[in-house]
Design an enzyme around this catalytic site. Structure first.
Site, mmCIF file in Angstrom:
data_model
loop_
_atom_site.group_PDB
_atom_site.id
_atom_site.type_symbol
_atom_site.label_atom_id
_atom_site.label_comp_id
_atom_site.label_asym_id
_atom_site.label_seq_id
_atom_site.Cartn_x
_atom_site.Cartn_y
_atom_site.Cartn_z
ATOM 1 N N SER A 1 -8.891 5.611 -3.032
ATOM 2 C CA SER A 1 -8.931 5.082 -4.394
ATOM 3 C C SER A 1 -7.533 4.643 -4.783
ATOM 4 O O SER A 1 -6.577 4.822 -4.027
ATOM 5 C CB SER A 1 -9.437 6.147 -5.356
ATOM 6 O OG SER A 1 -8.443 7.138 -5.507
ATOM 7 N N LYS A 2 -7.447 4.089 -5.989
ATOM 8 C CA LYS A 2 -6.180 3.535 -6.455
ATOM 9 C C LYS A 2 -5.031 4.527 -6.380
ATOM 10 O O LYS A 2 -3.889 4.136 -6.186
ATOM 11 C CB LYS A 2 -6.322 3.078 -7.908
ATOM 12 C CG LYS A 2 -6.855 1.681 -8.024
ATOM 13 C CD LYS A 2 -6.771 1.246 -9.476
ATOM 14 C CE LYS A 2 -7.681 0.062 -9.695
ATOM 15 N NZ LYS A 2 -8.247 0.010 -11.020
ATOM 16 N N ARG A 3 -5.366 5.804 -6.563
ATOM 17 C CA ARG A 3 -4.244 6.743 -6.566
ATOM 18 C C ARG A 3 -3.611 6.896 -5.188
ATOM 19 O O ARG A 3 -2.543 7.478 -5.040
ATOM 20 C CB ARG A 3 -4.646 8.093 -7.174
ATOM 21 C CG ARG A 3 -5.536 8.895 -6.332
ATOM 22 C CD ARG A 3 -6.145 10.054 -7.105
ATOM 23 N NE ARG A 3 -7.260 10.565 -6.362
ATOM 24 C CZ ARG A 3 -7.140 11.387 -5.330
ATOM 25 N NH1 ARG A 3 -5.953 11.818 -4.973
ATOM 26 N NH2 ARG A 3 -8.208 11.776 -4.673
ATOM 27 N N HIS A 4 -4.250 6.360 -4.147
ATOM 28 C CA HIS A 4 -3.637 6.363 -2.817
ATOM 29 C C HIS A 4 -2.760 5.132 -2.599
ATOM 30 O O HIS A 4 -2.185 4.960 -1.542
ATOM 31 C CB HIS A 4 -4.709 6.378 -1.727
ATOM 32 C CG HIS A 4 -5.535 7.625 -1.718
ATOM 33 N ND1 HIS A 4 -6.870 7.643 -2.062
ATOM 34 C CD2 HIS A 4 -5.208 8.892 -1.404
ATOM 35 C CE1 HIS A 4 -7.324 8.879 -1.954
ATOM 36 N NE2 HIS A 4 -6.343 9.653 -1.564
ATOM 37 N N GLY A 5 -2.692 4.247 -3.588
ATOM 38 C CA GLY A 5 -1.926 3.003 -3.425
ATOM 39 C C GLY A 5 -2.852 1.825 -3.604
ATOM 40 O O GLY A 5 -3.975 1.971 -4.097
#
Ligand code: GLU
Length: 481
Positions: free
Chosen positions: A250-254
């Protein structure tokens, strides 16, 4: 066997993310490997969440990756894609057929009623699935009293559904776990499961290759095929992509948007190669040309377990592709990145192509992204540069500056300002002073580039030209040490 036909069916509710791109790629590779067709279908029946802008960016991302699709509704124009919103009549016709055959019925239960009954069932410890209350209403529209009615499929209670998934092997579902799910909502829009089946039928899809987050939809789709009496395609559900912490990517991984990778300076062939290997393998081979991917791809080699997205490996692969990129293409790709790194558009326009290609050629060995390549080579162009203060203090000592001054005078006296002449001058000088070449070259590197690391400095100096070198070096000499 009939011609292989697969589809990629994104919902235009956002950008094309890495997972979607991999699904599209596996479909495309499978189609090309089998000499089949790859259909693109925009699933835009959710009017509230679908936007034209999303469709545009999804198409742009697919084009960037080179995943070209075959066929479409437009005659004479570019192929496709199909859009479900243009196909509502087809869904209505199929729903009518199921109603006429007594396999579907009108339902007038309101969302509030459904919710109240669902809660009551849960409280009573019984199944919360739709209770079939409107079954007896059947297919007689007159019984709906003019109220907006949904259409539900009549699903049996007995038996089981088994699919021979091409990735996961046999998967079994109990029919009794399904409810009479909705085909058409009361506003006339088809549900996802219904529209997908109608389209997969009408588009003669032979293989449904999609993320395994859709496995739970598959039994519903199969009962629909059965109700329609139509052949069921083969299914291949691809495992999810996880982040390094093994949570769903998800976005929190980049960055997860494909076009964000374009903007960060990745080459489409590197992204394609990386995504292909993310969950599929062919021995130990890591780098594949597009033709090799098409030649070797098979669903049997798609792994059953989720793949972990590794940005470091993607960067490494991108670096490998940058190294292999022909100078003319690399230069064309780099222009916007040089501009973003601060090289003015006018300056870029004024450069002859050959010089730009030589700059790209000197820096392409080490760069992992086009952004990195542009920022590391930015100093070769005009304009002021940021000098790493610690490097300047360490390398541009009073003593070093004195040597640089002498060398500048000697460089000026050289008959030609070439990399070979510069290297020979620096070597002779180093020997005479009992120093190493690097002791003389490093102050020039820091003065010119502002950093302690760069490709070999003499060809860079030649490329910059004597005037620019002198200006930049003198500027560094004047900086306080
Ligand atoms: N529109 C669905 C999605 O974006 C496609 C599912 C399918 O391939 O059947 O997830």
């Amino acid at each position: 066997m009939s011609k292989v036909r697969v589809r990629f069916a994104p919902s235009p509710t956002g950008y094309l993310h890495v997972g979607g791109a991999r699904t599209a790629l596996y479909n495309w590779l499978f189609a090309r490997h089998e000499n089949g067709d790859f259909i693109l279908r925009i699933e835009d029946t959710d009017a509230e969440r679908s936007t034209d802008e999303s469709t545009t960016t999804i198409l742009e991302a697919l084009r960037w990756l080179g995943l070209d699709w075959d066929e479409g509704p437009e005659v004479g124009g570019p192929a496709g894609p199909y859009r479900q919103a243009d196909r509502l009549k087809l869904y209505h016709d199929f729903a009518q057929r199921l109603l006429d055959e007594g396999k579907a019925y009108y339902c007038v239960c309101t969302p509030d009623e459904l919710e109240a009954r669902r809660k009551a069932a849960l409280a009573a410890g019984t199944s919360p699935k739709y209770d079939g209350r409107c079954r007896r209403r059947g297919n007689d529209v007159a019984t709906t009293g003019g109220r907006g009615a949904a259409v539900r499929l009549l699903v049996g209670e007995e038996g089981s559904i088994e699919i021979a998934d091409l990735v996961h092997g046999p998967i079994r579902f109990e029919t009794g776990d399904l409810d009479d799910f909705i085909l058409l909502r009361s506003d006339g829009m088809p549900t996802y499961n219904f529209a997908v089946v109608v389209d997969d039928v009408l588009m003669s899809i032979t293989h449904v290759i999609r993320g395994d987050d859709h496995i739970s939809n598959t039994p519903r789709q199969i009962v629909l095929y059965e109700a329609l009496g139509l052949p069921i395609p083969q299914f291949a559900h691809i495992p999810m992509i996880l982040g390094p912490d093994r949570a769903r990517l998800s976005k929190r991984h980049g960055a997860t948007s494909v076009l964000a990778y374009q903007q960060m300076g990745f080459l489409p062939e590197a992204v394609v190669n990386y995504l292909a290997r993310l969950g599929w393998s062919y021995g130990d081979q890591e780098i594949f040309t597009r033709d090799e991917l098409v030649q070797y791809f098979s669903l049997e080699k798609v792994g059953k377990t989720p793949a972990v997205f590794d940005p470091v490996k993607l960067e490494w692969l991108n670096g490998q592709y940058i190294k292999r990129t022909a100078p003319d293409r690399l230069t064309a790709l780099l222009k916007p990145f040089w501009e973003a790194a601060g090289v003015s558009r006018d300056e870029l326009a004024g450069q002859d192509e050959d010089r730009l290609q030589r700059v790209a050629g000197l820096f392409q060995e080490r760069a992992r992204t086009l952004t990195e390549l542009a920022s590391s080579s930015r100093f070769v162009f005009e304009g002021t540069i940021e000098r790493d203060r610690a490097a300047a203090l360490k390398v541009l000592t009073v003593e070093a500056k004195a040597r640089v001054r002498t060398l500048l005078a000697e460089i000026e006296a050289l008959p030609s300002f070439t990399a070979a002449a510069l290297e020979s001058l620096f070597r002779t000088k180093a020997t005479a002073l009992n120093l190493k070449l690097v002791d003389l070259a490093q102050p020039f590197r820091v003065a010119l580039s502002g950093k302690t690391v760069s490709p070999p400095i003499f060809p860079i100096m030649e490329l910059m030209g004597w005037d620019a070198v002198r200006r930049r070096v003198e500027e560094a000499l004047e900086e306080e040490g």
